[in-house]
Design a protein around this motif. Structure first.
Motif, PDB file in Angstrom:
ATOM      1  N   ALA A  94     -11.319  30.348   1.514  1.00 47.61           N
ATOM      2  CA  ALA A  94     -12.279  28.700   2.210  1.00 47.61           C
ATOM      3  C   ALA A  94     -11.922  27.794   2.621  1.00 47.61           C
ATOM      4  O   ALA A  94     -11.303  26.978   2.833  1.00 47.61           O
ATOM      5  CB  ALA A  94     -13.630  29.008   3.054  1.00 47.61           C
ATOM      6  N   GLY A  95     -11.694  27.076   1.337  1.00 48.79           N
ATOM      7  CA  GLY A  95     -11.183  26.101   0.726  1.00 48.79           C
ATOM      8  C   GLY A  95      -9.340  25.156   0.495  1.00 48.79           C
ATOM      9  O   GLY A  95      -8.811  24.393   0.939  1.00 48.79           O
ATOM     10  N   ASP A  96      -8.734  27.179   0.081  1.00 47.15           N
ATOM     11  CA  ASP A  96      -7.355  26.936   0.525  1.00 47.15           C
ATOM     12  C   ASP A  96      -7.439  27.128   1.583  1.00 47.15           C
ATOM     13  O   ASP A  96      -6.035  25.779   2.200  1.00 47.15           O
ATOM     14  CB  ASP A  96      -6.970  28.339  -0.548  1.00 47.15           C
ATOM     15  N   LEU A  97      -7.738  27.528   3.149  1.00 46.22           N
ATOM     16  CA  LEU A  97      -7.263  27.375   4.126  1.00 46.22           C
ATOM     17  C   LEU A  97      -7.557  26.476   4.206  1.00 46.22           C
ATOM     18  O   LEU A  97      -7.129  25.417   4.883  1.00 46.22           O
ATOM     19  CB  LEU A  97      -9.144  28.743   4.827  1.00 46.22           C
TER      20      LEU A  97
ATOM     21  N   PHE B 108      -4.155  23.266   5.817  1.00 45.96           N
ATOM     22  CA  PHE B 108      -4.389  22.869   7.514  1.00 45.96           C
ATOM     23  C   PHE B 108      -4.269  21.745   7.177  1.00 45.96           C
ATOM     24  O   PHE B 108      -3.355  20.991   8.025  1.00 45.96           O
ATOM     25  CB  PHE B 108      -5.649  23.349   8.386  1.00 45.96           C
ATOM     26  N   TYR B 109      -4.911  20.879   6.870  1.00 45.91           N
ATOM     27  CA  TYR B 109      -4.730  20.260   6.327  1.00 45.91           C
ATOM     28  C   TYR B 109      -3.328  19.447   5.964  1.00 45.91           C
ATOM     29  O   TYR B 109      -3.051  18.089   5.803  1.00 45.91           O
ATOM     30  CB  TYR B 109      -6.058  18.720   5.674  1.00 45.91           C
ATOM     31  N   LYS B 110      -2.643  19.365   5.222  1.00 47.40           N
ATOM     32  CA  LYS B 110      -1.802  20.038   5.211  1.00 47.40           C
ATOM     33  C   LYS B 110      -0.693  20.364   5.441  1.00 47.40           C
ATOM     34  O   LYS B 110       0.483  19.032   5.859  1.00 47.40           O
ATOM     35  CB  LYS B 110      -0.836  20.423   3.806  1.00 47.40           C
ATOM     36  N   LYS B 111      -0.753  21.194   6.325  1.00 42.43           N
ATOM     37  CA  LYS B 111       0.155  21.094   7.495  1.00 42.43           C
ATOM     38  C   LYS B 111      -0.085  20.276   8.362  1.00 42.43           C
ATOM     39  O   LYS B 111       0.910  19.578   9.079  1.00 42.43           O
ATOM     40  CB  LYS B 111       0.413  22.326   8.028  1.00 42.43           C
ATOM     41  N   TRP B 112      -0.928  19.554   8.692  1.00 41.15           N
ATOM     42  CA  TRP B 112      -1.187  18.771   9.812  1.00 41.15           C
ATOM     43  C   TRP B 112      -0.756  17.287   9.448  1.00 41.15           C
ATOM     44  O   TRP B 112      -0.203  16.234  10.221  1.00 41.15           O
ATOM     45  CB  TRP B 112      -2.847  18.443   9.993  1.00 41.15           C
TER      46      TRP B 112
END
Length: 533
Positions: free
Chosen positions: A441-444, A448-452
């Motif tokens: 969940a933390g990796d997810l 997400f934040y990295k991509k955004w």
């Protein structure tokens, strides 16, 4: 300690579907929280902020001989173990500043009505959660919050003054004055979808990539799974973010939740349009009508008092929505309790540009009539930068609700059902002490934040725009009433859009929509011009 000079991606992510959102999230949920609003949602897990506060010379001489009880107002539901957690918090606060906190929660369903009344009735409390989506601007303009001068902050909140990104102070200014201590960590409140992976697989539904995929999923569940709500439908409060965000065009921005006026966030000279006259928006409203007819949400959802986030966690609902931090925590907790449900999280608008939340998306204001404003600032400073207090209020009791993993991650424990980590409105004092959830969940969340950050976050002069509603308060109130009376039933599928929307538009014209649009456009134009100079 000198102020940090951060590179900030700042913005206003009050993502909303019509008047139903002036943000979220959070909250909870929406806003929040859905927390968030918030129902409310952050990322970066740098633990570089000091683990314990370092009082200034003036602060060390403050007289704290009188024990005081500070009353604090937070938003969202009160978790079962809140009293137990804050009993531990108060032991530490008593030792450090001879004070304790008495916490009151305004649940999402009552926040819109009761929050303004706290100030109108001049109730006895010392500080309250506030934000760009939760009454900061109007409350400050009505003198509900104490002005926070440089001297006050330096003396009673020295760590906050030393560490807060100056951008946050700039965003918090109203007519040049500061009335809030903003958060100090990256956030993006873009809503994501949460679904039951086991049910998706059961009906051979491919992984979700688009809003249409999500609609197919919930309609399939509604048709085939009895005894479970497929989805809860639009939020019912003006400040709700929640589910309707899944159908929002993220690149269209609302200026105020009460008026259906949006602008293209990619435009250098944005012009307001009425989304109720926009074919793309109307198509999405038609989609919601179709979902209602398919039985995706209960027929009485518009008046239901159900905690839908809890319903999803308990397996009584097949899909939910929230910001990515809330979603990742929900996924972790559900997979811990029911790994067979295989909870999945999806961004249904993966290519859409979006703003980063402003730092005033979460914060704390001191009540203008607080009996102990200085001690309240001292307590807030500790909540932000004393690691033990920050982690207690954010994650709960170590060993019961959570446990640390290394220096910057944490693990959710089964006891978290009594105090969901990062779910009990600690968002107003979020700083870089925040940890990232360990495991998938933390990796997810990080992915997400990295991509955004790399592909989706954009900048605009309007990132920090705040409407001055002084000249259009009456019209906005009238428009909000029109939306609640005539538009909300359309969202819930009780009225066919093609039959109801023309009436809504006519009622809005009568309520002063043209005046509101002209005033908003004037302010937008002036704001953009001032930032080009």
């Amino acid at each position: 300690m000198s102020k940090k000079k951060k590179a900030w991606l700042g913005t206003s992510t009050v993502l909303a579907f019509s008047m139903l959102a002036s943000a979220c999230s959070g909250g909870n949920g929406n806003n929040a929280a859905s927390g968030s609003p918030s129902a409310s949602a952050t990322a970066t897990s740098s633990a570089s902020a000091s683990a314990s506060p370092t009082a200034s010379a003036s602060a060390s001489a403050i007289d704290t001989s009188e024990h005081v009880k500070l009353k604090m107002v937070l938003v969202g539901p009160k978790a079962p173990d809140t009293d137990e957690v804050y009993a531990e918090v108060n032991k530490i606060l008593t030792e450090k500043i001879n004070a304790e906190l008495e916490v009151r929660f305004l649940d999402w369903g009552e926040m819109n009505q009761k929050y303004p009344l706290l100030f109108a009735a001049n109730e006895d409390f010392d500080m309250a959660f506030t934000s760009s989506w939760a009454f900061y601007n109007p409350t400050a303009r009505k003198d509900g919050f104490l002005e926070l001068t440089e001297d006050l902050l330096k003396t009673y909140a020295p760590n906050t003054w030393a560490n807060q990104d100056p951008v946050g102070w700039d965003q918090a200014k109203i007519d040049g004055k500061i009335y809030m201590v903003p958060q100090d960590a990256f956030e993006s409140g873009s809503a994501v979808a949460m679904v039951r992976g086991d049910l998706r697989e059961k009906y051979n539904i491919p992984e979700l990539k688009t809003q249409a995929d999500f609609v197919n999923y919930v309609k399939t569940i509604a048709k085939n799974e009895k005894g479970i709500v497929a989805y809860n439908g639009p939020p019912t409060t003006l400040n709700g973010s929640g589910s309707a965000l899944l159908f929002l065009d993220l690149e269209k921005r609302w200026v105020h939740g009460s008026a259906p006026l949006v602008y293209d966030m990619n435009s250098e000279s944005p012009q307001l349009i009425n989304y109720l006259e926009d074919p793309a928006s109307l198509a999405k409203i038609d989609t919601m009508y179709d979902m209602a007819q398919a039985g995706v949400w209960p027929k009485d959802a518009i008046v239901a008092k159900t905690d839908w986030h809890a319903a999803f966690k308990e397996g009584k609902m097949a899909a939910d929505a929230g910001n990515i931090l809330t979603a990742s925590a929900t996924m972790e907790a559900m997979n811990l309790a029911h790994p067979e449900w295989k909870v999945e999280v999806y961004d249904l608008s993966p290519d859409a540009k979006r703003f980063q939340d402003p730092l005033i998306n979460n914060g704390v204001g001191i009540h203008a009539t607080s009996k102990h404003p200085e001690r309240a600032l001292m307590a807030l400073d500790l909540l932000r930068y004393d690691r033990e207090l920050f982690e207690l209020t954010t994650y709960g009791i170590k060993g019961k609700h959570w446990e640390p993993v290394g220096e910057d991650r944490y693990k959710v424990l089964p006891g978290s059902t009594g105090y969901t980590p990062d779910g009990v409105c600690p968002w107003g004092w979020r700083t870089e002490l925040v940890r990232t959830l360990d495991g998938p969940a933390g990796d997810l969340l990080q992915s997400f934040y990295k991509k955004w950050k790399e592909n989706n976050i954009i900048h605009s002069p309007l990132e920090t725009f705040a409407l001055d509603d002084a000249n259009i308060k009456n019209e906005l109130a009238a428009l909000a009433n029109v939306q609640k009376t005539y538009l909300l039933p359309i969202y819930f599928g009780l009225v066919k859009p093609s039959e109801g929307i023309p009436e809504v538009i006519e009622k809005m014209k009568q309520a002063g929509l043209d005046k509101v649009q002209a005033e908003m456009q004037k302010q937008l134009d002036a704001y953009v011009a001032s930032h080009k100079a």
